[in-house]
Design an enzyme around this catalytic site. Structure first.
Site: not given
Ligand code: NI
Length: 181
Positions: A142, A138-139, A51, A96-97, A46
Site C-alpha cells: 500500500h 500487503h501493507e 487507506q 483488502c479493506l 491490517g
Molecule cells: Ni489492503
C-alpha cells in the site's frame, strides 16, 4: 477516537507512494488511534495510512482475531523497509479493506525481515513468517502504491476487472464507511 472512511480502489492516494514520517508527534499518535478504531470497526487485520487518506509511510497490524494468533501483539510500523524476502513463497487467498468483497490468490515470500520505527522512534528489525509476513508485505505494498491486482497473474487480473470496476463505482455492499466517489 474516530472511525475514518476507508479509501477504495480508484482513489488516487492508493496509487501514490507514501511519504516518510520525520516525527512521531501528537498528530501521528492520534492518527494511529483512529486507524486502530477504523480497522477494528471494519474487522480488518491490517491497515495502511493511505487507506484512511493520509499520505504517510505507516501501517498497523492486529492478528488477534485470527485463529492461533490470539497472543499476537498489535504493531505499528513507521517508515518500514523490507530488508529480506525468502525465496520460498506461499500462495494464499487475500482480501483488502480497500477492495471490498474481493478475494484473490497472491504469492508472497514465506519469511521476511522488516526494519521500521516504532511509536517511540526506536529503530527495530524483526523477522516474520507465514500470515504475519504476508500482512506486512500487503501493507507495505500500500505504501508504494500497489494493491492485490498488481500482485496477481495477468490472467487472474483480467478476471478481477469487472469486480474492480464495481468497487470503483461503489456498486458493492460494504459494512464500514468508505470514501465517496
Ligand atoms: Ni489492503
Amino acid at each position: 477516537m474516530a472511525i475514518m472512511p476507508i479509501t477504495v480502489y480508484g482513489d488516487k492516494i492508493l496509487w501514490t507512494k507514501a511519504k516518510p514520517i520525520f516525527k512521531v508527534d501528537d498528530e501521528i499518535i492520534q492518527l494511529i488511534q483512529n486507524m486502530f478504531a477504523t480497522m477494528r470497526n471494519a474487522n480488518g487485520i491490517g491497515l495502511a495510512a493511505n487507506q484512511v487518506g493520509i499520505d504517510k509511510q505507516m501501517f498497523i497490524i492486529d492478528l488477534r482475531e485470527v485463529e492461533d494468533y490470539e497472543k499476537f501483539k498489535p504493531v505499528v510500523m513507521i517508515n518500514p523497509e523490507i530488508v529480506l524476502q525468502s525465496e520460498e513463497k506461499i500462495v494464499m487467498e487475500e482480501g483488502c479493506l480497500s477492495l471490498p468483497n474481493l478475494r484473490a490468490e497472491v504469492e508472497r515470500s514465506e519469511i521476511i525481515k522488516v526494519k521500521y520505527l516504532d511509536t517511540d522512534e526506536n529503530e527495530r528489525e524483526i523477522e516474520a513468517d507465514d500470515l504475519f509476513a504476508r500482512v506486512i508485505l500487503h501493507e507495505y505494498d500500500h505504501l508504494i502504491g500497489k494493491m492485490i491486482p498488481d500482485r496477481v497473474t495477468s490472467q487472474l487480473r483480467k478476471k478481477l476487472e469487472k469486480e474492480l470496476i464495481q468497487i470503483r463505482n461503489r456498486e458493492v455492499e460494504v459494512s464500514y464507511p468508505i470514501t465517496t466517489k
